[in-house]
Design an enzyme around this catalytic site. Structure first.
Site, PDB file in Angstrom:
ATOM      1  N   HIS A 156      64.985  34.593 -16.939  1.00 40.91           N
ATOM      2  CA  HIS A 156      65.450  33.522 -17.838  1.00 40.91           C
ATOM      3  C   HIS A 156      64.553  33.331 -19.053  1.00 40.91           C
ATOM      4  CE1 HIS A 156      68.712  31.779 -15.308  1.00 40.91           C
ATOM      5  NE2 HIS A 156      68.070  32.469 -14.383  1.00 40.91           N
ATOM      6  N   ASP A 365      61.194  31.318 -26.765  1.00 41.94           N
ATOM      7  CA  ASP A 365      62.083  30.799 -25.723  1.00 41.94           C
ATOM      8  C   ASP A 365      63.019  31.920 -25.275  1.00 41.94           C
ATOM      9  OD1 ASP A 365      63.165  28.811 -24.090  1.00 41.94           O
ATOM     10  OD2 ASP A 365      63.361  27.383 -25.731  1.00 41.94           O
TER      11      ASP A 365
HETATM   12  P1  ADQ Z   1      64.212  25.689 -20.003  1.00 38.81           P
HETATM   13  O1  ADQ Z   1      62.880  26.102 -20.477  1.00 38.81           O
HETATM   14  O2  ADQ Z   1      64.239  24.526 -19.095  1.00 38.81           O
HETATM   15  O3  ADQ Z   1      65.020  26.879 -19.344  1.00 38.81           O
HETATM   16  P2  ADQ Z   1      66.496  25.178 -21.922  1.00 38.81           P
HETATM   17  O4  ADQ Z   1      67.272  26.423 -22.010  1.00 38.81           O
HETATM   18  O5  ADQ Z   1      66.392  24.496 -23.232  1.00 38.81           O
HETATM   19  O6  ADQ Z   1      65.014  25.351 -21.387  1.00 38.81           O
HETATM   20  O7  ADQ Z   1      67.197  24.221 -20.911  1.00 38.81           O
HETATM   21  C1  ADQ Z   1      66.795  22.906 -20.774  1.00 38.81           C
HETATM   22  C2  ADQ Z   1      67.907  22.103 -20.110  1.00 38.81           C
HETATM   23  O8  ADQ Z   1      67.361  20.868 -19.718  1.00 38.81           O
HETATM   24  C3  ADQ Z   1      69.058  21.828 -21.061  1.00 38.81           C
HETATM   25  O9  ADQ Z   1      70.258  21.904 -20.374  1.00 38.81           O
HETATM   26  C4  ADQ Z   1      68.783  20.394 -21.513  1.00 38.81           C
HETATM   27  O10 ADQ Z   1      69.927  19.643 -21.802  1.00 38.81           O
HETATM   28  C5  ADQ Z   1      68.084  19.812 -20.303  1.00 38.81           C
HETATM   29  N1  ADQ Z   1      67.166  18.746 -20.755  1.00 38.81           N
HETATM   30  C6  ADQ Z   1      66.105  18.871 -21.567  1.00 38.81           C
HETATM   31  N2  ADQ Z   1      65.555  17.663 -21.802  1.00 38.81           N
HETATM   32  C7  ADQ Z   1      66.281  16.768 -21.127  1.00 38.81           C
HETATM   33  C8  ADQ Z   1      66.233  15.335 -20.965  1.00 38.81           C
HETATM   34  N3  ADQ Z   1      65.326  14.575 -21.573  1.00 38.81           N
HETATM   35  N4  ADQ Z   1      67.137  14.754 -20.176  1.00 38.81           N
HETATM   36  C9  ADQ Z   1      68.077  15.501 -19.563  1.00 38.81           C
HETATM   37  N5  ADQ Z   1      68.188  16.839 -19.679  1.00 38.81           N
HETATM   38  C10 ADQ Z   1      67.310  17.459 -20.443  1.00 38.81           C
HETATM   39  C11 ADQ Z   1      64.754  28.276 -19.089  1.00 38.81           C
HETATM   40  C12 ADQ Z   1      64.302  29.112 -20.279  1.00 38.81           C
HETATM   41  C13 ADQ Z   1      65.318  29.009 -21.399  1.00 38.81           C
HETATM   42  C14 ADQ Z   1      66.710  29.414 -20.898  1.00 38.81           C
HETATM   43  C15 ADQ Z   1      67.052  28.666 -19.617  1.00 38.81           C
HETATM   44  C16 ADQ Z   1      68.338  29.197 -18.985  1.00 38.81           C
HETATM   45  O11 ADQ Z   1      63.024  28.691 -20.730  1.00 38.81           O
HETATM   46  O12 ADQ Z   1      64.957  29.821 -22.499  1.00 38.81           O
HETATM   47  O13 ADQ Z   1      67.677  29.115 -21.880  1.00 38.81           O
HETATM   48  O14 ADQ Z   1      66.021  28.807 -18.653  1.00 38.81           O
HETATM   49  O15 ADQ Z   1      68.294  30.575 -18.763  1.00 38.81           O
END
Ligand code: ADQ
Length: 517
Positions: A156, A365
């Site tokens: 991921h 990311d």
């Molecule tokens: P993450 O590093 O967790 O995931 P991301 O892809 O941005 O990063 O996903 C974060 C998720 O958490 C999003 O769905 C977002 O809506 C939710 N989120 C963030 N802040 C929040 C808050 N305050 N309240 C509620 N929800 C919140 C890892 C990798 C990424 C990759 C994903 C999926 O680092 O690059 O996209 O896995 O493969």
């Protein structure tokens, strides 16, 4: 075929729980329900003794097999090797990478124990799908125990160039375990190329197209950019904008009837939160006419608080926001609000839709789902503007965003100005293309495409967008030229059947004496 998913953390649904819209967990659960399946992983809890067996619990069509870790395993496998060595390394942050032999031994030990617990639960026709950097050597451990099923892996987060990965002690041993998989899914072609180069450079593998061969084993390395449940998110946003913004409307904060720039991230140094706050400060300094008119809302729930770098980021983000607010704010206007808690998906969707600009500026990311959620949540008649780091995997697909270098504070500041001034016609044009891309490569597309490849079906080469007219949200008027397909392309490839005879874990000795960090 039965699907077996393995991930570091598994949450068993509560009885009668209504599944939240969107998210990887939901997509995996629905793939498991479709095929009938088993989900194996860590419960998130610790117990005094390591488990010697696991009894799956059935919930609907899915069986959940959860195991606790011991506190020492949590420290070494999870906090130590996964989060203090692999996470920064994979995000190109060598300066933050801390290697300890004890942690590495703990990491290998948990993977070995997971293999021992999982093997008795497997059936001959099961297809196994393992997720993320916590579990890199799991397939090699399963192979060592004689498991010949198809095993796939999805990474991921980013995979760095071989020269960066080589800084990790035992890098050759660890990377060589990847060839125990039949299919290795990465977020972008860049990541796929870095991994394949690493296998060639660090463990002498041979490469033919997207196949990498080492000993008797062959793995396919391919990009599968992850998506979101676009339709569900769009509906949530349309329904929840009023509810989400009501409580804050009367405040002097960024939402008080002013233009809103939003950032939503876990509080993690890879997300570039501090640099983003600084860029917003630069924007206000360079363009004082916007003072009092616009505010930044940064939502950043703390994560991994046991790791010192995260505690430091927590402190630093407060400090920077406080300094900028004190220097630039007025008695009736606070330029930056940092909120350190998680919000419901409803509230997030509403806030995304309310925001004229989203700042998605990670330093690095894997994909970044927030970028896609922001696009999905926009009002198709009056969409906002996405500012996106070129170092997010999402930038490979979402070229119509304002693409920035998050290391360049001035460039990000200018992008904020451009976004706030962008005419509606241009916002519409960009939005239509972005929306077409995210909806034709959504989470259902990602899951089915990956599983088709893992089950040995032919996955078409070329553009990653399925044939047909890209979907637009209801109510969108097309602005001129038709939406062009997503730019990312996914390499063609079919995994080969697993062999038993390559044992990368046994090929090199384990690290022995534990040492301090
Ligand atoms: P993450 O590093 O967790 O995931 P991301 O892809 O941005 O990063 O996903 C974060 C998720 O958490 C999003 O769905 C977002 O809506 C939710 N989120 C963030 N802040 C929040 C808050 N305050 N309240 C509620 N929800 C919140 C890892 C990798 C990424 C990759 C994903 C999926 O680092 O690059 O996209 O896995 O493969």
């Amino acid at each position: 075929m039965r699907l077996v998913v393995v991930s570091n953390r598994v949450t068993m649904p509560e009885r009668g729980e209504k599944v939240a819209a969107g998210g990887l967990a939901v997509a995996l659960r629905s793939a498991l329900e479709q095929h009938g399946g088993l989900w194996f992983g860590w419960s998130g809890a610790t117990s005094a003794e390591p488990a010697t067996s696991v009894s799956p619990v059935k919930h609907g069509k899915v069986s959940y097999a959860l195991t606790d870790l011991t506190e020492s395993e949590r420290q070494s496998y999870y906090l130590g090797f996964a989060n203090r060595a692999l996470w920064p390394l994979m995000h190109y942050r060598l300066g933050l990478t801390e290697f300890s032999r004890a942690d590495y031994a703990g990491y290998l030990g948990v993977n070995r124990r997971f293999a021992r617990l999982l093997q008795p639960l497997l059936k001959p026709d099961d297809v196994i799908w393992i997720h993320d950097y916590h579990l890199i050597p799991l397939a090699a451990e399963l192979r060592r125990r004689g498991v010949t099923n198809r095993i796939g892996y999805f990474h991921h987060i980013p995979w760095p160039p071989a020269e960066v990965f080589a800084a990790l002690p035992f890098s050759s041993t660890l990377i060589s375990t990847m060839t125990a998989y039949d299919l290795i899914g990465m977020q972008t072609q860049n990541d796929a190329r870095n991994l394949a180069d690493g296998l060639v450079t660090l463990c002498g593998a041979r490469r033919e197209g997207n196949r990498v061969r080492a000993g008797q084993r062959e793995a396919v390395v391919q990009a599968f950019p992850i998506g979101i449940d676009v339709e569900a998110f769009r509906k949530l946003a349309a329904a929840s904008v009023r509810a989400a913004t009501q409580p804050v409307r009367a405040t002097t904060g960024p939402l008080g009837g002013r233009k809103l720039v939003i950032g939503v991230d876990r509080l993690d140094y890879s997300k570039g939160i501090v640099q983003r706050l600084e860029a917003f400060g630069t924007f206000l300094r360079n363009h004082p006419e916007h003072r009092g008119e616009v505010g930044l809302l940064q939502i950043a729930p703390p994560s991994r608080t046991d790791v010192p770098e995260y505690a430091e980021l927590d402190r630093l983000s407060d400090e920077v926001a406080g300094r900028l607010n004190a220097a630039l704010g007025e008695f009736d206007w606070t330029p930056i609000r940092v909120v350190k808690k998680a919000y419901s998906r409803n509230a997030l969707a509403g806030l995304y839709r309310r925001a004229q600009v989203a700042l998605v500026t990670p330093m690095r990311d894997g994909m970044n789902l927030v970028a896609k959620e922001y696009v999905a949540a926009q009002n198709p008649e009056d969409p906002g503007v996405l500012i996106l780091s070129r170092f997010a995997g999402a930038a490979q697909q979402l070229g119509e965003a304002l693409i920035v270098n998050p290391f360049d504070t001035h460039e990000v500041a200018e992008a904020i100005r451009t976004a706030l001034a962008m005419p509606r016609s241009e916002r519409l044009r960009r939005f239509e293309r972005l929306y077409a891309t995210i909806s034709s490569t959504d989470i259902a597309w990602w899951t089915s495409r990956y599983l088709a490849a893992l089950s040995g079906l032919d996955v078409p080469s070329g553009d990653s967008v399925p044939p047909g007219t890209p979907k637009l949200p209801r109510g969108t008027r097309r602005s001129g030229s038709p939406a062009k397909p997503a730019r990312s392309s996914v390499a063609h490839g079919q995994p080969r059947k697993a062999g038993r005879d390559f044992d990368p874990v046994r090929a090199k000795p384990l690290p022995n004496a534990p040492s301090a960090r």
